[in-house]
Design a protein around this motif. Structure first.
Motif, PDB file in Angstrom:
ATOM      1  N   THR A 141      -1.810   8.747  25.474  1.00 43.60           N
ATOM      2  CA  THR A 141      -1.156   9.914  25.787  1.00 43.60           C
ATOM      3  C   THR A 141       0.174   9.769  26.566  1.00 43.60           C
ATOM      4  OG1 THR A 141      -2.530  10.046  27.813  1.00 43.60           O
ATOM      5  CG2 THR A 141      -3.331  11.514  25.806  1.00 43.60           C
ATOM      6  N   THR A 142       0.041   8.802  27.255  1.00 44.45           N
ATOM      7  CA  THR A 142       1.491   8.346  27.964  1.00 44.45           C
ATOM      8  C   THR A 142       2.642   7.775  26.980  1.00 44.45           C
ATOM      9  OG1 THR A 142       0.218   7.536  29.944  1.00 44.45           O
ATOM     10  CG2 THR A 142       2.188   6.802  29.682  1.00 44.45           C
ATOM     11  N   ARG A 143       1.970   7.117  26.036  1.00 40.24           N
ATOM     12  CA  ARG A 143       2.772   6.465  24.944  1.00 40.24           C
ATOM     13  C   ARG A 143       3.299   7.542  24.117  1.00 40.24           C
ATOM     14  NH1 ARG A 143       0.992   3.224  21.220  1.00 40.24           N
ATOM     15  NH2 ARG A 143       2.843   2.253  20.932  1.00 40.24           N
ATOM     16  N   GLN A 144       2.481   8.392  23.812  1.00 39.51           N
ATOM     17  CA  GLN A 144       3.184   9.798  23.057  1.00 39.51           C
ATOM     18  C   GLN A 144       4.125  10.426  23.676  1.00 39.51           C
ATOM     19  OE1 GLN A 144      -0.502  11.829  21.984  1.00 39.51           O
ATOM     20  NE2 GLN A 144      -1.358  10.554  20.348  1.00 39.51           N
ATOM     21  N   ALA A 145       3.773  10.521  25.067  1.00 40.20           N
ATOM     22  CA  ALA A 145       4.710  11.492  25.853  1.00 40.20           C
ATOM     23  C   ALA A 145       6.186  10.856  25.797  1.00 40.20           C
ATOM     24  CB  ALA A 145       4.232  11.648  27.262  1.00 40.20           C
ATOM     25  N   ASN A 146       6.116   9.343  26.069  1.00 38.37           N
ATOM     26  CA  ASN A 146       7.137   8.487  26.052  1.00 38.37           C
ATOM     27  C   ASN A 146       7.941   8.132  24.990  1.00 38.37           C
ATOM     28  OD1 ASN A 146       7.122   8.771  28.856  1.00 38.37           O
ATOM     29  ND2 ASN A 146       6.496   6.630  29.187  1.00 38.37           N
ATOM     30  N   ALA A 147       7.448   8.705  23.758  1.00 33.94           N
ATOM     31  CA  ALA A 147       8.015   8.457  22.403  1.00 33.94           C
ATOM     32  C   ALA A 147       9.277   8.984  21.991  1.00 33.94           C
ATOM     33  CB  ALA A 147       6.805   8.867  21.187  1.00 33.94           C
ATOM     34  N   ILE A 154       6.831   6.424  18.364  1.00 37.15           N
ATOM     35  CA  ILE A 154       5.530   5.808  19.165  1.00 37.15           C
ATOM     36  C   ILE A 154       5.297   4.297  18.872  1.00 37.15           C
ATOM     37  CG2 ILE A 154       3.687   6.589  17.584  1.00 37.15           C
ATOM     38  CD1 ILE A 154       2.099   7.034  20.328  1.00 37.15           C
ATOM     39  N   ASP A 155       5.730   4.046  17.613  1.00 40.52           N
ATOM     40  CA  ASP A 155       5.466   2.367  17.192  1.00 40.52           C
ATOM     41  C   ASP A 155       6.581   1.539  18.108  1.00 40.52           C
ATOM     42  OD1 ASP A 155       3.527   2.991  15.437  1.00 40.52           O
ATOM     43  OD2 ASP A 155       5.140   3.505  13.769  1.00 40.52           O
ATOM     44  N   ASP A 156       7.485   2.151  18.557  1.00 39.20           N
ATOM     45  CA  ASP A 156       8.423   1.425  19.588  1.00 39.20           C
ATOM     46  C   ASP A 156       8.142   1.334  20.827  1.00 39.20           C
ATOM     47  OD1 ASP A 156      10.127   0.841  16.998  1.00 39.20           O
ATOM     48  OD2 ASP A 156      11.014   2.629  17.278  1.00 39.20           O
ATOM     49  N   VAL A 157       7.162   2.152  21.282  1.00 36.54           N
ATOM     50  CA  VAL A 157       6.805   2.266  22.767  1.00 36.54           C
ATOM     51  C   VAL A 157       5.974   0.969  23.183  1.00 36.54           C
ATOM     52  CG1 VAL A 157       5.763   3.743  24.597  1.00 36.54           C
ATOM     53  CG2 VAL A 157       6.939   4.837  22.700  1.00 36.54           C
TER      54      VAL A 157
END
Length: 231
Positions: free
Chosen positions: A154-160, A166-169
């Motif tokens: 969820t954190t990675r999605q929020a920062n995408a 999201i693959d770059d997060v």
């Protein structure tokens, strides 16, 4: 826990600036803990407009992505240079090294640096959708020190949105631990943005639980929560 509500994000940001400047203005060599993300951007903008002399201020950032170089467009070093340090120089600015060869040793180094130059007088925090503070995800021990964390999906999605995909997060980060954060003399938590209403309500109404890291703030003697109208 003191809660201050404002209708406008800009009003909240300026109120935090006034609080921070009033507090550290009384100190000879203040140590300020800083946060990144979308919520504090208005705070930094208001500081730049005020143009204070912070040449006596030492700063420690909460976290940094693992594997991201300091000059990467989405590194937190780049974020801080863009939003604050390029216009408001400070005595010293510290951010974890996400490219350190020995990440465990880097965590220990950062924790020791805080111990030597701190304690942190005032720590700025944002509130994650899942209750994280810094990058301390649900389940993090309240006794944790600076450590490596696997970022929740969820954190990675929020920062995408900052990375384009999201693959770059990054999947990991170095973050101050919860115990380190709690040793700050004063804490300011900023809450604003899409989808934060549930997290804010849980903070105010839920139990103190490691599954919701921000809940630990109820155990701190000096916390002010600034809330703009959450969507």
């Amino acid at each position: 826990m003191n809660v201050i509500r404002t209708e406008q994000y800009e009003t909240m940001s300026q109120s935090v600036v006034d609080d921070v400047r009033g507090y550290i203005g009384k100190l000879e060599q203040p140590v300020l803990g800083l946060a990144t993300g979308s919520t504090p951007v208005g705070f930094y903008e208001s500081i730049r407009q005020a143009q204070p002399d912070w040449s006596h201020v030492t700063t420690f950032n909460l976290d940094e992505y693992v594997g991201v170089s300091p000059d990467h467009p989405q590194s937190y070093r780049t974020f801080m240079e863009r939003h604050l340090f390029s216009e408001i120089p400070v005595k010293a600015s510290h951010i974890p090294d996400g490219q350190a060869r020995d990440l465990t040793a880097e965590c220990d180094r950062y924790e020791q640096l805080i111990a030597e130059q701190g304690p942190i007088d005032l720590q700025i925090l944002g509130l994650g959708h899942n209750g994280h503070i810094g990058f301390n995800e649900p389940g993090t021990s309240f006794q944790s020190r600076t450590h490596i964390v696997d970022l929740a999906e969820t954190t990675r999605q929020a920062n995408a949105r900052f990375f384009g995909s999201i693959d770059d997060v990054p999947t990991q980060a170095i973050t101050m631990g919860i115990q380190t954060i709690m040793e700050a003399k004063k804490i300011i938590l900023m809450v604003s943005g899409h989808g934060k209403e549930h997290a804010f309500n849980r903070l105010m109404e839920g139990e103190i639980d490691e599954q919701f890291p921000a809940s630990v703030l109820h155990n701190h003697p000096d916390v002010t929560v600034y809330v703009s109208e959450v969507e």
